[in-house]
Design an enzyme around this catalytic site. Structure first.
Site, PDB file in Angstrom:
ATOM      1  N   ARG A  89      47.556 -23.271  -4.689  1.00  0.00           N
ATOM      2  CA  ARG A  89      48.669 -23.025  -5.626  1.00  0.00           C
ATOM      3  C   ARG A  89      48.267 -23.370  -7.060  1.00  0.00           C
ATOM      4  O   ARG A  89      48.680 -22.702  -8.000  1.00  0.00           O
ATOM      5  CB  ARG A  89      49.917 -23.798  -5.220  1.00  0.00           C
ATOM      6  N   GLU A  92      46.242 -20.531  -8.165  1.00  0.00           N
ATOM      7  CA  GLU A  92      47.149 -19.427  -8.467  1.00  0.00           C
ATOM      8  C   GLU A  92      47.837 -19.645  -9.821  1.00  0.00           C
ATOM      9  O   GLU A  92      47.958 -18.705 -10.626  1.00  0.00           O
ATOM     10  CB  GLU A  92      48.193 -19.323  -7.354  1.00  0.00           C
ATOM     11  N   SER A 115      39.809 -31.272 -23.100  1.00  0.00           N
ATOM     12  CA  SER A 115      38.793 -32.037 -22.396  1.00  0.00           C
ATOM     13  C   SER A 115      39.241 -32.371 -20.981  1.00  0.00           C
ATOM     14  O   SER A 115      40.396 -32.724 -20.745  1.00  0.00           O
ATOM     15  CB  SER A 115      38.499 -33.340 -23.142  1.00  0.00           C
TER      16      SER A 115
END
Length: 147
Positions: A89, A92, A115
């Site tokens: 997820r 995604e 960073s």
């Protein structure tokens, strides 16, 4: 010699066996829960005192302490596209929102990156009438490109 991966497995086993939460382990180590969890899963080297504190709480031996102190090879995914649903997820989310995040960083900060070294992270549970919410905060220092 115990590897970082073997140490991480021993930590997870001990945590479950002893009924401890990551927050309890982090409290014993004296560091934030996200950092402590990542370190104990092999993603950061731990200073001797912190590795020893974790091992004492988790009833682990000196071989694990040594492994926790080693410099890691960072990156925990076995495949380019993660298959674990929780990790997928996040993959995604970055596929869908990555370009937006990039655009907004450049618009607000200029040409550079966030960073992942000078970085903090937090995960919180927030109650919501429609169902509990997962709030993940990624807090990285802005690093401008140097030309």
């Amino acid at each position: 010699m115990t590897t970082k991966q073997e140490a991480a497995a021993a930590v997870r086993d001990a945590k479950v066996r002893l009924g401890l939460s990551w927050a309890q382990v982090a409290e014993a180590v004296g560091r934030p829960v996200a950092w402590t969890t990542a370190a104990l899963l092999g993603q950061h080297p731990m200073p001797a005192a912190e590795a020893t504190a974790a091992a004492a709480l988790l009833e682990l031996d000196d071989n694990v302490v040594m492994a926790l102190r080693l410099q890691p090879t960072r990156g925990a995914l076995d495949t380019a596209v993660p298959v674990d649903p929780t990790i997928y997820r996040f993959y995604e989310v970055l596929q869908v929102y990555g370009p937006t995040i990039k655009e907004l960083i450049h618009e607000q900060f200029g040409d550079g990156i966030m960073s992942a070294i000078n970085f903090r992270m937090d995960v919180k549970k927030v109650a919501d009438p429609a169902g509990d919410r997962v709030v993940v905060t990624l807090d990285g220092k802005f690093l401008p490109y140097q030309w």
